[in-house]
Design a protein around this motif. Structure first.
Motif, PDB file in Angstrom:
ATOM      1  N   LEU A 256     -14.567 -11.256  76.089  1.00  0.00           N
ATOM      2  CA  LEU A 256     -13.316 -11.312  76.833  1.00  0.00           C
ATOM      3  C   LEU A 256     -12.259 -10.535  76.068  1.00  0.00           C
ATOM      4  O   LEU A 256     -12.182 -10.626  74.830  1.00  0.00           O
ATOM      5  CB  LEU A 256     -12.879 -12.773  76.988  1.00  0.00           C
ATOM      6  CG  LEU A 256     -11.677 -13.082  77.866  1.00  0.00           C
ATOM      7  CD1 LEU A 256     -11.974 -12.743  79.325  1.00  0.00           C
ATOM      8  CD2 LEU A 256     -11.315 -14.570  77.748  1.00  0.00           C
ATOM      9  N   GLY A 257     -11.448  -9.768  76.777  1.00  0.00           N
ATOM     10  CA  GLY A 257     -10.414  -8.993  76.111  1.00  0.00           C
ATOM     11  C   GLY A 257      -9.077  -9.091  76.828  1.00  0.00           C
ATOM     12  O   GLY A 257      -9.035  -9.152  78.061  1.00  0.00           O
ATOM     13  N   PHE A 258      -7.998  -9.115  76.045  1.00  0.00           N
ATOM     14  CA  PHE A 258      -6.656  -8.985  76.595  1.00  0.00           C
ATOM     15  C   PHE A 258      -6.372  -7.491  76.703  1.00  0.00           C
ATOM     16  O   PHE A 258      -6.314  -6.792  75.680  1.00  0.00           O
ATOM     17  CB  PHE A 258      -5.628  -9.662  75.687  1.00  0.00           C
ATOM     18  CG  PHE A 258      -5.630 -11.165  75.780  1.00  0.00           C
ATOM     19  CD1 PHE A 258      -4.677 -11.834  76.545  1.00  0.00           C
ATOM     20  CD2 PHE A 258      -6.586 -11.920  75.118  1.00  0.00           C
ATOM     21  CE1 PHE A 258      -4.665 -13.218  76.634  1.00  0.00           C
ATOM     22  CE2 PHE A 258      -6.593 -13.303  75.203  1.00  0.00           C
ATOM     23  CZ  PHE A 258      -5.637 -13.955  75.972  1.00  0.00           C
ATOM     24  N   VAL A 259      -6.218  -6.987  77.910  1.00  0.00           N
ATOM     25  CA  VAL A 259      -6.080  -5.553  78.146  1.00  0.00           C
ATOM     26  C   VAL A 259      -4.875  -5.309  79.047  1.00  0.00           C
ATOM     27  O   VAL A 259      -4.169  -6.238  79.435  1.00  0.00           O
ATOM     28  CB  VAL A 259      -7.357  -4.971  78.790  1.00  0.00           C
ATOM     29  CG1 VAL A 259      -8.578  -5.278  77.935  1.00  0.00           C
ATOM     30  CG2 VAL A 259      -7.554  -5.518  80.209  1.00  0.00           C
ATOM     31  N   ARG A 260      -4.657  -4.035  79.369  1.00  0.00           N
ATOM     32  CA  ARG A 260      -3.624  -3.674  80.341  1.00  0.00           C
ATOM     33  C   ARG A 260      -4.214  -2.724  81.367  1.00  0.00           C
ATOM     34  O   ARG A 260      -5.098  -1.917  81.057  1.00  0.00           O
ATOM     35  CB  ARG A 260      -2.418  -3.041  79.641  1.00  0.00           C
ATOM     36  CG  ARG A 260      -1.626  -4.039  78.805  1.00  0.00           C
ATOM     37  CD  ARG A 260      -0.319  -3.471  78.297  1.00  0.00           C
ATOM     38  NE  ARG A 260       0.372  -4.481  77.488  1.00  0.00           N
ATOM     39  CZ  ARG A 260       0.189  -4.624  76.181  1.00  0.00           C
ATOM     40  NH1 ARG A 260      -0.634  -3.809  75.539  1.00  0.00           N
ATOM     41  NH2 ARG A 260       0.829  -5.566  75.521  1.00  0.00           N
ATOM     42  N   LEU A 261      -3.690  -2.835  82.565  1.00  0.00           N
ATOM     43  CA  LEU A 261      -4.148  -1.967  83.643  1.00  0.00           C
ATOM     44  C   LEU A 261      -3.511  -0.586  83.492  1.00  0.00           C
ATOM     45  O   LEU A 261      -2.460  -0.450  82.880  1.00  0.00           O
ATOM     46  CB  LEU A 261      -3.774  -2.589  84.992  1.00  0.00           C
ATOM     47  CG  LEU A 261      -4.321  -3.987  85.262  1.00  0.00           C
ATOM     48  CD1 LEU A 261      -3.981  -4.394  86.695  1.00  0.00           C
ATOM     49  CD2 LEU A 261      -5.801  -4.094  85.008  1.00  0.00           C
ATOM     50  N   PRO A 262      -4.123   0.453  84.044  1.00  0.00           N
ATOM     51  CA  PRO A 262      -5.325   0.403  84.882  1.00  0.00           C
ATOM     52  C   PRO A 262      -6.598   0.312  84.053  1.00  0.00           C
ATOM     53  O   PRO A 262      -6.642   0.744  82.906  1.00  0.00           O
ATOM     54  CB  PRO A 262      -5.258   1.736  85.640  1.00  0.00           C
ATOM     55  CG  PRO A 262      -4.586   2.658  84.670  1.00  0.00           C
ATOM     56  CD  PRO A 262      -3.565   1.817  83.956  1.00  0.00           C
TER      57      PRO A 262
END
Length: 299
Positions: free
Chosen positions: A144-150
């Motif tokens: 699981l990762g905390f990411v940003r779109l797109p």
């Protein structure tokens, strides 16, 4: 030796009556007697002394009883553990995050997981830039990762957990610090402090994109690996930076935050995971996250 033999032995040992033991096991008495004989034959010892009127344990049978109970208890514990793991109540989930921008969302998630499934272990991988976290989720290094779109990685699914805005951080004695809002084009001649260009930082990417959209390329004079160091350099007068509203909790002496003028420039923080990750523990964490970190109205 089979588990049914141990079950049969324990029933007879506790009832000291083949008829009652058979009834307890919901089976006929002849098969029960046969299982006891098979067990005795395999062990090479007599477990019961029996005649037409009574059944009692031999000394060998008495010695065998507690270890037999322990074996069945261990099997039962193993079955319960496997079922709990299958429900996601036990297991391990590796999580990639960046410290500054997840200071609110990460504790909300970890506390909710501990409260719901205390046997579930979250293995935290800190200071992981959003793009790097995404790449590690895609290659299976992270669950699981905390990411940003797109996000355009095949096989990776996301859910938005926060809407952030790009803001300006600058020294408290900077001429623009007295403004309520700062037009980004007025930063064209300013030195900038930011994340390394090759680190996979979405904040660095957003900074460059915002400046280019305003008609200039930012002049980055100093790079630093994390927001805390960047803000210390800004407070020291090295330069200005663009950061996120989620980082405003960092209170650095000599530093001020100001919103940018014009339409807000938004970034969407999200959780990312592989769609083919079959881990029950991951599914449990994702379910908990839906309540702990609900999707906000998207702007």
């Amino acid at each position: 030796m089979e588990l049914r033999h141990l079950t049969a032995f324990i029933a007879v040992a506790e009832e000291l009556h083949f008829g009652r033991a058979a009834k307890r096991l919901r089976m006929a008495q002849p098969p029960l007697s046969q299982q006891i004989r098979q067990l005795e034959k395999e062990l090479g010892i007599q477990l019961f002394e029996r005649n037409t009127r009574s059944v009692r344990l031999t000394s060998a049978g008495e010695s065998f009883l507690e270890p037999a109970r322990a074996v069945l208890d261990d099997v039962d514990a193993a079955v319960r553990a496997a079922k709990a793991a299958g429900r996601g109540e036990y297991g391990r989930v590796t999580v990639g995050f960046a410290g500054a921008s997840t200071h609110e969302s990460l504790p909300l998630l970890t506390r909710a997981v501990r409260a719901t499934h205390p046997g579930l272990e979250l293995v935290m991988r800190g200071q992981t830039y959003a793009n790097i976290a995404l790449a590690k989720v895609a290659d299976g290094s992270l669950d699981l990762g905390f990411v940003r779109l797109p996000v355009n990685q095949p096989g990776v699914r996301t859910r938005v957990i926060e809407v952030e805005e790009l803001i300006c951080a600058l020294p408290i004695d900077h001429p623009l610090a007295s403004r309520e809002r700062i037009p980004i084009e007025e930063l064209a001649d300013e030195p900038f402090v930011s994340f390394p260009s090759n680190a996979g930082s979405t904040v660095r990417d957003a900074l460059v994109k915002a400046c280019v959209s305003a008609g200039f390329s930012p002049r980055v004079v100093q790079e630093a690996p994390d927001s805390y160091t960047i803000f210390a350099l800004v407070a020291a007068g090295v330069g200005v930076t663009l950061t996120l509203t989620s980082c405003q909790h960092i209170q650095q002496t000599g530093l001020v935050y100001r919103p940018l003028a014009g339409p807000p420039m938004r970034l969407h923080a999200a959780l990312a995971w592989r769609t083919d990750n079959t881990s029950a523990a991951l599914r449990a964490v994702l379910t908990i996250a839906e309540a702990a970190l609900p999707t906000p109205p998207l702007g």
